[in-house]
Design a protein around this motif. Structure first.
Motif, mmCIF file in Angstrom:
data_model
loop_
_atom_site.group_PDB
_atom_site.id
_atom_site.type_symbol
_atom_site.label_atom_id
_atom_site.label_comp_id
_atom_site.label_asym_id
_atom_site.label_seq_id
_atom_site.Cartn_x
_atom_site.Cartn_y
_atom_site.Cartn_z
ATOM 1 N N THR A 78 0.877 -1.091 -0.053
ATOM 2 C CA THR A 78 0.137 -0.082 0.017
ATOM 3 C C THR A 78 0.796 1.257 0.086
ATOM 4 O O THR A 78 1.750 1.131 0.937
ATOM 5 C CB THR A 78 -0.997 -0.034 1.130
ATOM 6 N N PRO A 79 0.733 2.289 -1.002
ATOM 7 C CA PRO A 79 1.521 3.261 -0.932
ATOM 8 C C PRO A 79 1.166 4.408 0.340
ATOM 9 O O PRO A 79 0.353 4.386 0.851
ATOM 10 C CB PRO A 79 1.488 4.015 -2.289
ATOM 11 N N ALA A 80 2.297 5.210 0.427
ATOM 12 C CA ALA A 80 2.144 6.160 1.349
ATOM 13 C C ALA A 80 1.131 7.212 1.089
ATOM 14 O O ALA A 80 0.869 7.411 -0.057
ATOM 15 C CB ALA A 80 3.557 6.662 1.938
ATOM 16 N N VAL A 81 0.570 7.696 2.047
ATOM 17 C CA VAL A 81 -0.499 8.851 1.958
ATOM 18 C C VAL A 81 -0.058 10.163 2.356
ATOM 19 O O VAL A 81 0.418 10.230 3.565
ATOM 20 C CB VAL A 81 -1.938 8.345 2.440
ATOM 21 N N SER A 82 -0.244 11.276 1.662
ATOM 22 C CA SER A 82 0.259 12.463 2.109
ATOM 23 C C SER A 82 -1.193 13.286 2.078
ATOM 24 O O SER A 82 -2.086 13.213 1.246
ATOM 25 C CB SER A 82 1.085 13.336 1.218
ATOM 26 N N GLY A 83 -1.297 14.207 3.501
ATOM 27 C CA GLY A 83 -2.659 14.971 3.298
ATOM 28 C C GLY A 83 -2.489 16.112 4.303
ATOM 29 O O GLY A 83 -1.468 16.098 5.212
ATOM 30 N N LEU A 84 -3.049 17.421 3.994
ATOM 31 C CA LEU A 84 -3.054 18.422 4.497
ATOM 32 C C LEU A 84 -3.960 18.422 5.828
ATOM 33 O O LEU A 84 -3.466 18.977 7.040
ATOM 34 C CB LEU A 84 -2.759 19.671 3.835
ATOM 35 N N LYS A 98 8.271 15.549 -3.775
ATOM 36 C CA LYS A 98 8.367 14.090 -3.482
ATOM 37 C C LYS A 98 8.844 13.652 -1.930
ATOM 38 O O LYS A 98 9.749 14.356 -1.782
ATOM 39 C CB LYS A 98 9.121 13.540 -4.664
ATOM 40 N N ILE A 99 8.104 13.167 -1.239
ATOM 41 C CA ILE A 99 8.427 12.877 -0.094
ATOM 42 C C ILE A 99 8.935 11.461 0.420
ATOM 43 O O ILE A 99 8.169 10.645 0.050
ATOM 44 C CB ILE A 99 7.389 13.525 1.008
ATOM 45 N N VAL A 115 12.919 15.308 1.277
ATOM 46 C CA VAL A 115 11.818 15.875 0.629
ATOM 47 C C VAL A 115 12.733 16.714 -0.503
ATOM 48 O O VAL A 115 13.680 17.469 -0.279
ATOM 49 C CB VAL A 115 11.157 17.030 1.337
ATOM 50 N N THR A 116 12.174 16.469 -1.936
ATOM 51 C CA THR A 116 12.839 16.950 -3.112
ATOM 52 C C THR A 116 11.608 17.659 -3.772
ATOM 53 O O THR A 116 10.381 17.323 -3.732
ATOM 54 C CB THR A 116 13.155 16.046 -3.783
ATOM 55 N N VAL A 117 11.950 18.762 -4.541
ATOM 56 C CA VAL A 117 10.956 19.498 -5.497
ATOM 57 C C VAL A 117 10.948 18.658 -6.465
ATOM 58 O O VAL A 117 12.019 18.451 -7.465
ATOM 59 C CB VAL A 117 11.575 21.027 -5.675
ATOM 60 N N VAL A 118 9.744 18.359 -7.096
ATOM 61 C CA VAL A 118 9.866 17.765 -8.558
ATOM 62 C C VAL A 118 9.421 18.885 -9.716
ATOM 63 O O VAL A 118 9.838 18.828 -10.733
ATOM 64 C CB VAL A 118 8.484 16.653 -8.413
ATOM 65 N N ASP A 119 8.202 19.694 -9.088
ATOM 66 C CA ASP A 119 7.985 20.749 -10.286
ATOM 67 C C ASP A 119 8.057 22.016 -9.277
ATOM 68 O O ASP A 119 7.220 22.184 -8.300
ATOM 69 C CB ASP A 119 6.688 20.389 -10.737
ATOM 70 N N SER A 120 8.809 22.616 -9.792
ATOM 71 C CA SER A 120 9.169 24.112 -8.950
ATOM 72 C C SER A 120 8.060 25.416 -9.418
ATOM 73 O O SER A 120 7.659 25.269 -10.531
ATOM 74 C CB SER A 120 10.488 24.563 -9.473
ATOM 75 N N SER A 121 7.715 26.301 -8.617
ATOM 76 C CA SER A 121 6.969 27.315 -8.886
ATOM 77 C C SER A 121 7.676 28.262 -9.701
ATOM 78 O O SER A 121 6.849 29.047 -10.142
ATOM 79 C CB SER A 121 6.326 27.884 -7.642
ATOM 80 N N GLY A 122 8.714 28.368 -9.623
ATOM 81 C CA GLY A 122 9.551 29.541 -10.397
ATOM 82 C C GLY A 122 10.263 30.319 -9.600
ATOM 83 O O GLY A 122 10.841 31.200 -10.010
ATOM 84 N N ALA A 147 5.758 9.532 -1.268
ATOM 85 C CA ALA A 147 4.402 10.093 -1.652
ATOM 86 C C ALA A 147 4.455 11.631 -2.084
ATOM 87 O O ALA A 147 5.298 12.184 -2.115
ATOM 88 C CB ALA A 147 3.454 10.424 -0.231
ATOM 89 N N LEU A 148 3.629 12.098 -3.121
ATOM 90 C CA LEU A 148 3.630 13.141 -3.866
ATOM 91 C C LEU A 148 2.647 14.321 -3.109
ATOM 92 O O LEU A 148 1.334 13.700 -2.536
ATOM 93 C CB LEU A 148 3.172 12.884 -5.217
ATOM 94 N N GLN A 149 2.959 15.632 -3.113
ATOM 95 C CA GLN A 149 2.238 16.627 -2.349
ATOM 96 C C GLN A 149 2.329 17.796 -3.227
ATOM 97 O O GLN A 149 3.614 18.368 -3.637
ATOM 98 C CB GLN A 149 2.410 16.807 -0.839
ATOM 99 N N THR A 150 1.200 18.316 -3.562
ATOM 100 C CA THR A 150 1.241 19.674 -4.289
ATOM 101 C C THR A 150 0.857 20.887 -3.396
ATOM 102 O O THR A 150 -0.527 20.775 -2.813
ATOM 103 C CB THR A 150 0.450 19.820 -5.625
#
Length: 247
Positions: free
Chosen positions: A155-161, A187-188, A199-206, A237-240
């Motif tokens: 079961t994959p990890a779950v991320s939530g705010l 990506k966590i 924690v690494t940045v997959v898609d930057s905001s600029g 887990a991925l988090q935006t």
């Protein structure tokens, strides 16, 4: 009359002052009368000289002078070469007739070689077959895992705010002043205890301020770890996180 005292200057009387005034008035009147009745000659205006006509100048390149060869009469003249007599072309020889080819003798028939018999290989000695190894008895845990397919399910990890009570990120003040906004995808690496390992940045905001604020916030969050069956393991887990300017 009273004698003048020594050391004091005599002041002019009224009659003397009146005479001086009358004389000055008559002098000014005489000058004015001469100025009105005298003929004043004004100087004649200077005549402007006319500009000279324009001069046209044309440049021409000098023509090269032909050099006349000088003849030295006392110089020794080289002897004149006598023309060589033209050689007459030699007559071409007539081609000789080609000799007729002699007839070749017919080839003799070749005899077929007799087939040679190959020697039979000697039979190699056969080795005795080795006994196959007996399978090791499986442990009870492996038997349970094979018998229960849910035990190997990951079961994959779950991320939530909001669902896990994680606080939202703070908007950087410098980004607010610069009117910077955007989305950051992270990506966590979730540890088995639910904390963030890396924690690494997959898609930057600029914008670096928004990316750093998102990473610093997510590093303090808690997650639902990945599981193999019922056992928690490390997983991703991925988090935006969205940064939107207030209206």
């Amino acid at each position: 009359m009273k004698p003048n005292k020594p050391g004091r200057r005599r002041l002019p009387t009224r009659v003397e002052i009146a005479g001086i005034v009358v004389l000055s008035v008559l002098a000014h009147f005489g000058v004015w009368w001469l100025y009105q009745h005298s003929s004043i000659k004004y100087p004649e205006p200077l005549k402007t000289q006319q500009s000279p006509p324009p001069v046209q100048v044309t440049f021409t390149s000098p023509q090269p002078q032909e050099k006349v060869p000088t003849i030295d009469r006392h110089a020794v003249m080289p002897p004149k070469k006598k023309p060589k007599p033209e050689s007459k072309p030699e007559p071409k020889p007539k081609p000789e007739p080609k000799p007729e080819p002699e007839p070749k003798p017919a080839p003799e028939p070749k005899s077929k070689p007799e087939p040679q018999t190959e020697p039979k290989p000697k039979p190699e000695p056969q080795s005795e077959p080795k006994p196959e190894p007996k399978p090791e008895p499986r442990s009870s845990s492996q038997n349970r895992a094979n018998s229960n397919p849910r035990a190997n399910k990951i079961t994959p990890a779950v991320s939530g705010l909001k669902s896990l009570g994680n606080p939202p990120p703070h908007y950087p003040p410098r980004a607010l002043r610069r009117h910077e906004e955007g989305d950051v995808t992270l990506k966590i690496l979730v540890e088995p205890d639910g904390t963030a390992g890396r924690v690494t940045v997959v898609d930057s905001s600029g914008y670096s301020d928004l990316d750093n604020a998102a990473v610093e916030t997510v590093e303090k969050w808690h997650f639902v770890p990945a599981k193999r069956g019922d056992k928690p393991i490390r997983g991703y887990a991925l988090q935006t996180i969205s940064f939107n300017l207030p209206d």
